[in-house]
Design a protein around this motif. Sequence first.
Motif, short mmCIF file in Angstrom:
data_model
loop_
_atom_site.label_atom_id
_atom_site.label_comp_id
_atom_site.label_asym_id
_atom_site.label_seq_id
_atom_site.Cartn_x
_atom_site.Cartn_y
_atom_site.Cartn_z
N PRO A 111 0.84 -1.20 0.00
CA PRO A 111 0.00 0.00 0.00
C PRO A 111 0.87 1.25 0.00
O PRO A 111 2.05 1.19 0.40
CB PRO A 111 -0.78 -0.11 1.31
CG PRO A 111 -0.02 -1.04 2.18
CD PRO A 111 0.86 -1.88 1.30
N HIS A 112 0.32 2.35 -0.49
CA HIS A 112 0.91 3.66 -0.27
C HIS A 112 -0.14 4.53 0.41
O HIS A 112 -1.34 4.27 0.29
CB HIS A 112 1.30 4.34 -1.58
CG HIS A 112 2.40 3.65 -2.33
ND1 HIS A 112 3.71 3.74 -1.98
CD2 HIS A 112 2.35 2.83 -3.41
CE1 HIS A 112 4.45 3.02 -2.82
NE2 HIS A 112 3.64 2.44 -3.71
N GLY A 113 0.34 5.55 1.09
CA GLY A 113 -0.59 6.48 1.72
C GLY A 113 -0.35 7.86 1.16
O GLY A 113 0.64 8.11 0.47
N LEU B 176 13.13 4.19 -0.34
CA LEU B 176 13.05 5.60 -0.71
C LEU B 176 11.68 6.20 -0.35
O LEU B 176 11.22 7.15 -0.99
CB LEU B 176 13.37 5.78 -2.19
CG LEU B 176 14.82 5.39 -2.52
CD1 LEU B 176 15.07 5.43 -4.02
CD2 LEU B 176 15.81 6.30 -1.80
N HIS B 177 11.04 5.60 0.65
CA HIS B 177 9.75 6.11 1.12
C HIS B 177 9.83 7.59 1.51
O HIS B 177 8.94 8.37 1.19
CB HIS B 177 9.28 5.27 2.30
CG HIS B 177 8.36 5.96 3.24
ND1 HIS B 177 7.02 6.12 2.97
CD2 HIS B 177 8.58 6.57 4.43
CE1 HIS B 177 6.46 6.79 3.97
NE2 HIS B 177 7.38 7.07 4.87
N GLN B 178 10.90 7.99 2.15
CA GLN B 178 11.01 9.39 2.58
C GLN B 178 11.12 10.35 1.39
O GLN B 178 10.86 11.53 1.52
CB GLN B 178 12.20 9.60 3.53
CG GLN B 178 12.04 9.00 4.93
CD GLN B 178 10.94 9.62 5.75
OE1 GLN B 178 9.77 9.32 5.51
NE2 GLN B 178 11.28 10.47 6.71
N THR C 169 2.33 8.18 3.49
CA THR C 169 2.25 7.93 4.93
C THR C 169 2.59 6.50 5.31
O THR C 169 2.58 6.16 6.49
CB THR C 169 0.83 8.23 5.43
OG1 THR C 169 -0.09 7.59 4.55
CG2 THR C 169 0.56 9.73 5.45
N ASP C 170 2.84 5.64 4.34
CA ASP C 170 3.10 4.23 4.63
C ASP C 170 4.53 3.91 4.20
O ASP C 170 4.88 4.08 3.03
CB ASP C 170 2.08 3.38 3.85
CG ASP C 170 2.19 1.90 4.20
OD1 ASP C 170 3.30 1.36 4.17
OD2 ASP C 170 1.15 1.29 4.51
N PHE C 171 5.33 3.44 5.10
CA PHE C 171 6.76 3.20 4.78
C PHE C 171 6.86 2.07 3.76
O PHE C 171 6.84 0.90 4.10
CB PHE C 171 7.55 2.89 6.04
CG PHE C 171 9.00 3.22 5.90
CD1 PHE C 171 9.55 4.30 6.57
CD2 PHE C 171 9.82 2.49 5.05
CE1 PHE C 171 10.89 4.62 6.41
CE2 PHE C 171 11.15 2.81 4.88
CZ PHE C 171 11.70 3.88 5.56
N CYS C 172 6.97 2.44 2.49
CA CYS C 172 6.73 1.49 1.41
C CYS C 172 8.00 0.96 0.77
O CYS C 172 7.97 -0.05 0.07
CB CYS C 172 5.86 2.16 0.35
SG CYS C 172 6.51 3.77 -0.14
N SER C 173 9.11 1.65 0.93
CA SER C 173 10.34 1.21 0.26
C SER C 173 11.51 1.95 0.89
O SER C 173 11.32 2.82 1.75
CB SER C 173 10.29 1.56 -1.23
OG SER C 173 10.38 2.97 -1.38
CU1 CUA Z 1 4.83 5.08 -0.77
CU2 CUA Z 1 5.81 5.39 1.32
#
Ligand code: CUA
Length: 659
Positions: free
Chosen positions: A584-586, A628-630, A622-626
Amino acid sequence: MKSIIKSILSVVVLSSVLFSCGDGGSKNGSQGALGSSAAEKVYVAPGEHDEFYAFISGGFSGQLAVYGLPSGRLFKVIPVFSVDAEKAYGFNEETKAMLMTSHGFIPWGDSHHPDISQTAGEVDGKFVYINENNTPRIAKIDLTTFETTEIIEIPNSAGNHSSSFVTENSEYIVAGTRFSVPVPQRDMPIKEYKSNFKGALSFISLEKESGEMDLAFQIMMPGFNYDLSHPGRGKSHGWFFFTTYNTEEAHTLLEVNASQNDKDYIAAINWKKAEEYIKAGKFKTMPARYAHNKYDEHTHTATTTWGKEVKVLDPAECPGLVYFLPTPKSPHGCDVDPSGEYIIGNGKLAAELTVHSFTKMLAAIEAEKFDGEAYGIPILKYEDILAGAVKQPGLGPLHTEFDGKGNAYTTFFISSEVVKWKLGTWEVIDRKPTYYSVGHLMIPGGNSAKPYGKYVLALNKITKDRYLPTGPEVTQSAQLYDITGEKMELLLDFPTIGEPHYAAGIPADIIKKNSKKFYRLEDNNHKYAVKTEEEARVVRDGNEVHIYMTMIRSHFAPDNIEGIRVGDKVYFHVTNLEQDYDVPHGISMIGANTSELLIMPGQTETFVWNPKQVGVWPFYCTDFCSALHQEMQGYIRVSAKGANTPLTYTLDDEELDAE
Ligand code: CUA
Ligand code: RUQ
């Protein structure tokens, strides 16, 4: 439960000291567990799966929580009747319609009794149905996605408590009114309650494949309180049983005035007969306005349609439809054993536990052996239908479940215990304390012909000293007992979300193979979906701006937008392009008066932002997805009202002009 708590408050205060705390509290409980192999029995090694799913209602949280048994680990809180900022339920534009009612949008509900759909008398793991007590509704949760996909409002009803139990082939679920009310609702003096207020019992039919609900008919009963219900099964399939209290028809100080009668009733409803009467046209059509909300898995959007009328049967005009089974004394739980022969009415204020015989009930009806009638409904004779009674079982019986091996387990609120007894001989076999004041209990498959009698879960109302204190509000809790032996063994305490009322359990294998991994992009028919980054764009329409946005590891498209003005209404329509499990992504926007969105792969969701201040404002995932999420972020430039900054956006480093 609150009403019961009140009505027996004085006894409770005394006995919770005598029975509960005096029992040794946490020390004894945990020593008991340490003294055996209890820890091993609930230990699920890292990476292993639990044997059962447990769906535990949240009561005043309005939600349904998913746990594993025997570990007691919490997997998910499914938002049902209350908004949930974590999942954007009731906050995003797509799900707001799920919480629509005839009273308008309602952000909260009181969820009580989950029940799993059945095929041939066994839990099939397709859907969970759960009732809402406060603004009468029933929800359907799809067990491929673990999402609420349908909510139907129940008209002519109030305090939808005797709900939403499923018949053995998922023909119907029911909704019985706890509070009788004027039907149709109107302005009238409360003191004219008696014989003017009515209690509607609603039968909601279920579509075979989709599990979709439809308000089939209502039976307009006398103005009692209809507390709980269970379907017949096996030989009693075709019948539904509802406990009643307040057969006195009191309208004030019920703790005294509704405890006068020595016996109240279990109402036995022959719903197959009801179907015949409906077919024969023996119903009245009453106007009724109720919301029916459905979430479409392909448009990812909920819509509301309005019901306009309901078919109503009057028992006085429909012989054979309803019989009253006298049952002592203000019965609460109404439970039917796996064979369908025994109907157990748990009289909250009764000294014994009453068990009715379905066979004897039929014989008495056949012989027309009645003990008068109430509002045209024949009353059977207590002695004629009695199968037996469990003597001195405990104090304050509430609910009973079965292990499928001939034993029943009843909870006792006041004496804080689960009591095991034998069907047929009515002897008490074992009793174990609960910590404290148990309400419902659950054996997986409990409301079916095939219980999985390995564990019983006690759902407690009070925890006092069992956990680390957290201020005046302490956690609610469940307790797991091993019931494979002659004696029950307490294995585990674990905290629950909200106040657990009923729960439903099922072997995990039945469900987990059907669990969806992600939504297929090609099936996404959301009106504002974009399926590639090239289609991402920004469109102005007067004051409204629609951003068609995509997200994929680890960027948004577009990620810079200029030309938004104070006073605009900005729609973020965001599609998660991932086609992979658990990505998921937020998205959230500084200053937005709504929640984040948490978007599953292949799904589109929308939130609205009303920019109020000039500036350059960031949004981010808002969801730590990878790794490079930041870096997954963007900016929106907001100009003053009436400014002529051109509307532009960046895609792939390129600046484009908006339409
Ligand atoms: Cu997409 Cu964190
Ligand atoms: S109950 S107050 Cu299910 Cu015993 Cu609701």
